[in-house]
Scaffold this active site. Structure first.
Site, PDB file in Angstrom:
ATOM      1  N   ASP A 104       0.833  -1.199   0.000  1.00  0.00           N
ATOM      2  CA  ASP A 104       0.000   0.000   0.000  1.00  0.00           C
ATOM      3  C   ASP A 104       0.874   1.258   0.000  1.00  0.00           C
ATOM      4  O   ASP A 104       1.731   1.403  -0.867  1.00  0.00           O
ATOM      5  CB  ASP A 104      -0.964  -0.059   1.191  1.00  0.00           C
ATOM      6  CG  ASP A 104      -1.971   1.064   1.230  1.00  0.00           C
ATOM      7  OD1 ASP A 104      -2.919   1.037   0.438  1.00  0.00           O
ATOM      8  OD2 ASP A 104      -1.803   1.972   2.064  1.00  0.00           O
ATOM      9  N   TYR A 212      -1.663  11.651   2.076  1.00  0.00           N
ATOM     10  CA  TYR A 212      -2.529  11.881   0.917  1.00  0.00           C
ATOM     11  C   TYR A 212      -2.594  13.361   0.556  1.00  0.00           C
ATOM     12  O   TYR A 212      -2.623  13.725  -0.623  1.00  0.00           O
ATOM     13  CB  TYR A 212      -3.930  11.351   1.205  1.00  0.00           C
ATOM     14  CG  TYR A 212      -3.989   9.854   1.301  1.00  0.00           C
ATOM     15  CD1 TYR A 212      -4.153   9.075   0.156  1.00  0.00           C
ATOM     16  CD2 TYR A 212      -3.878   9.213   2.530  1.00  0.00           C
ATOM     17  CE1 TYR A 212      -4.210   7.691   0.245  1.00  0.00           C
ATOM     18  CE2 TYR A 212      -3.926   7.832   2.625  1.00  0.00           C
ATOM     19  CZ  TYR A 212      -4.099   7.077   1.473  1.00  0.00           C
ATOM     20  OH  TYR A 212      -4.133   5.710   1.557  1.00  0.00           O
ATOM     21  N   HIS A 276      -7.000  -6.460  -0.993  1.00  0.00           N
ATOM     22  CA  HIS A 276      -5.947  -5.461  -0.796  1.00  0.00           C
ATOM     23  C   HIS A 276      -5.036  -5.850   0.370  1.00  0.00           C
ATOM     24  O   HIS A 276      -3.844  -5.570   0.344  1.00  0.00           O
ATOM     25  CB  HIS A 276      -6.608  -4.098  -0.526  1.00  0.00           C
ATOM     26  CG  HIS A 276      -5.630  -2.981  -0.369  1.00  0.00           C
ATOM     27  ND1 HIS A 276      -4.969  -2.421  -1.431  1.00  0.00           N
ATOM     28  CD2 HIS A 276      -5.204  -2.309   0.741  1.00  0.00           C
ATOM     29  CE1 HIS A 276      -4.174  -1.448  -0.998  1.00  0.00           C
ATOM     30  NE2 HIS A 276      -4.294  -1.362   0.306  1.00  0.00           N
TER      31      HIS A 276
END
Length: 298
Positions: A104, A212, A276
């Site tokens: 990730d 982010y 994921h």
């Protein structure tokens, strides 16, 4: 030199930031550094550390801003250049180079480390983290990937993402982790509580979301996600393994295609029944693939 037969918690300062990490294995062996993703911590590798430590010196840090590591203030503290420098200096703490395994967000950093600092990376193993070129390509042409990436825009808002993720004792983690996994027992109650506890530490939620916020600012300047600087670093010339859980709630399978354009020595292993959270859904398969791949290149 000392031999560690169990997981030992340690701290070090790299790039002027104090990082907590877990160490296991014999420190005379080759080093493997494990980088977790969002919203995790070192514990996301708890199924891999014992297996890898039988043959390697394993170092699993909390990335800056997470869990027990230092949490610098401000969005700019989480620029890709800073995250990359953390990892490069951490690898050099234990030798000239090492093997890099990442999931990730850790994978986003690892792609950049391998592209810009190939001298410190013996092998690169990526778990469900898109190559920056492929991610840019799919965001541009793939409506499904744009839909799946909605949260990246949401995370640009002030304070609201922090509130949503931490409200009701991080209740969102039950959906993100447990409901996002492909196997019912991928996350135990105790596992989820560990992640909630780590994310609830003062400043941790904002630090994690600032990854982010920073990358979107850099993308706006460079038009390339997960890359810091005027020139995109995409070409990876170290042996690379891409492990991909195909039942990914956030990433489309097309991200595994066309990577030969950027990665010169690539092995792709797709795991159909994993999400994921591939290292939790299929820990034995992941361990086997990592040991086989790294072992061939050692």
């Amino acid at each position: 030199m000392a031999t560690y037969t169990r997981m030992v918690h340690r701290q070090t300062v790299v790039n002027d930031v104090r990082l907590h990490y877990v160490e296991a294995g014999d420190d005379d062996d080759e080093t493997i550094v494990l980088l977790h993703g969002f919203p995790e911590c070192w514990y996301s590798w708890h199924e891999q550390i014992p297996a890898l430590a039988k043959e390697y010196h394993v170092v699993a840090p909390d990335l800056r801003g997470y869990n027990r590591s230092e949490k610098p203030h401000g969005v700019d503290a989480y620029r890709m250049s800073e995250l990359t420098a953390d990892v490069v200096e951490l690898i050099r703490e234990f030798g000239d180079s090492g093997h890099l395994v990442a999931h990730d967000w850790g994978g986003g950093i690892a792609w950049n480390v391998a592209a810009r600092h190939s001298d410190v990376v013996d092998t690169l193993s990526i778990l469900n983290a898109p190559h920056p070129g492929a991610f840019e390509r799919e965001l541009r042409r793939n409506g499904e990937q744009r839909r799946k990436s909605w949260y990246m825009a949401f995370f640009q808002l002030p304070w609201l993402p922090e509130w949503w993720l931490t409200r009701r004792d991080c209740a969102a983690f039950d959906e993100i982790l447990r409901e996002g996994a492909s196997t019912p027992d991928a996350f135990s109650d105790a596992d989820v509580e560990r992640y909630k506890e780590a994310f609830s530490k003062p400043g941790a939620a904002t630090s994690a979301i600032n990854y982010y916020r920073s990358v979107i600012r850099e993308e706006a300047k460079n038009l390339v996600p997960f890359v810091d600087g005027d020139v995109a670093a995409r070409d990876v010339d170290v042996p690379t393994l891409l492990l991909w859980g195909e039942d990914d709630m956030a990433l489309v399978p097309e991200l595994t295609e066309g990577l030969d354009r950027w990665v010169s020595d690539l092995t792709v292993q797709r795991i159909p029944d994993a999400s994921h959270w591939v290292q939790m859904d299929a820990p034995e398969r992941v361990n086997e693939e990592l040991l086989a791949f790294v072992g061939k290149r050692s």
